[in-house]
Scaffold this motif. Structure first.
Motif, short mmCIF file in Angstrom:
data_model
loop_
_atom_site.label_atom_id
_atom_site.label_comp_id
_atom_site.label_asym_id
_atom_site.label_seq_id
_atom_site.Cartn_x
_atom_site.Cartn_y
_atom_site.Cartn_z
N ARG A 174 5.98 3.13 4.67
CA ARG A 174 5.75 1.94 5.49
C ARG A 174 5.26 2.29 6.88
O ARG A 174 4.68 1.47 7.56
CB ARG A 174 7.04 1.13 5.58
CG ARG A 174 7.30 0.28 4.35
CD ARG A 174 8.53 -0.56 4.55
NE ARG A 174 9.72 0.24 4.62
CZ ARG A 174 10.94 -0.27 4.82
NH1 ARG A 174 11.08 -1.55 4.99
NH2 ARG A 174 11.98 0.51 4.87
N ASP A 234 -6.40 -0.97 5.24
CA ASP A 234 -5.69 -2.22 5.06
C ASP A 234 -4.21 -1.89 5.22
O ASP A 234 -3.57 -1.39 4.29
CB ASP A 234 -5.98 -2.79 3.67
CG ASP A 234 -5.33 -4.14 3.43
OD1 ASP A 234 -4.38 -4.48 4.17
OD2 ASP A 234 -5.76 -4.84 2.52
N ASN A 235 -3.67 -2.15 6.40
CA ASN A 235 -2.29 -1.78 6.67
C ASN A 235 -1.30 -2.58 5.83
O ASN A 235 -0.20 -2.11 5.53
CB ASN A 235 -1.98 -1.95 8.15
CG ASN A 235 -2.63 -0.86 9.01
OD1 ASN A 235 -3.11 0.15 8.48
ND2 ASN A 235 -2.69 -1.08 10.31
N ALA A 236 -1.68 -3.78 5.42
CA ALA A 236 -0.80 -4.58 4.58
C ALA A 236 -0.64 -3.96 3.19
O ALA A 236 0.39 -4.14 2.53
CB ALA A 236 -1.34 -5.99 4.46
N ARG A 237 -1.66 -3.22 2.75
CA ARG A 237 -1.62 -2.56 1.44
C ARG A 237 -1.37 -1.07 1.55
O ARG A 237 -1.41 -0.37 0.53
CB ARG A 237 -2.92 -2.81 0.69
CG ARG A 237 -3.11 -4.24 0.21
CD ARG A 237 -4.41 -4.38 -0.60
NE ARG A 237 -4.45 -5.61 -1.35
CZ ARG A 237 -4.81 -6.78 -0.84
NH1 ARG A 237 -5.16 -6.86 0.41
NH2 ARG A 237 -4.82 -7.87 -1.59
N ASN A 238 -1.14 -0.57 2.78
CA ASN A 238 -0.93 0.88 2.97
C ASN A 238 -2.07 1.67 2.33
O ASN A 238 -1.83 2.69 1.68
CB ASN A 238 0.41 1.33 2.37
CG ASN A 238 1.60 0.86 3.17
OD1 ASN A 238 1.45 0.20 4.19
ND2 ASN A 238 2.79 1.20 2.71
#
Length: 120
Positions: free
Chosen positions: A27, A73-77
């Motif tokens: 995360r 895409d930080n939401a999808r790592n």
């Protein structure tokens, strides 16, 4: 410990395109500078591209500038490398990296690599 898993490599003809993906297990991914390196047969691993944690700043090796685009895409790592106008010199194993060292001389975490082969 950050685990990185690359995908999207393969065989492509010169002039073609590929998109590499790198999924991170952590995360804390959003706080790391992420990047891509590559290693061709008989050569040392070299820096290809990097992107800051904020997604504001990108960096490229001169050899790929204008042809490759790094994004995240930080939401999808997940971090991506869009590769266009590929040529035989781009043939290499491509490695995803997290938490790059200063000057992009190395990285704290590495993926296992994905092979990209460009046929001329």
């Amino acid at each position: 410990q950050v685990r990185l898993v690359e995908s999207g490599g393969g065989l492509v003809q010169a002039g073609g395109s590929l998109r590499l993906s790198c999924a991170a297990s952590e995360r804390a991914f959003g706080s790391y500078t992420m990047g891509w390196f590559r290693q061709a047969p008989g050569k040392e691993r070299e820096f290809v591209a990097a992107i800051s944690w904020s997604d504001v700043t990108t960096y490229y090796a001169d050899s790929v500038k204008g042809r490759f685009t790094i994004s995240r895409d930080n939401a999808r790592n997940t971090v991506y490398l869009q590769m266009n106008s590929l040529n035989a010199e781009d043939t290499a194993v491509y490695y995803c990296a997290a938490d790059l060292a200063a000057g992009f001389k190395g990285s704290r975490y590495w993926g296992q690599g994905t092979q990209v082969t460009v046929s001329s």
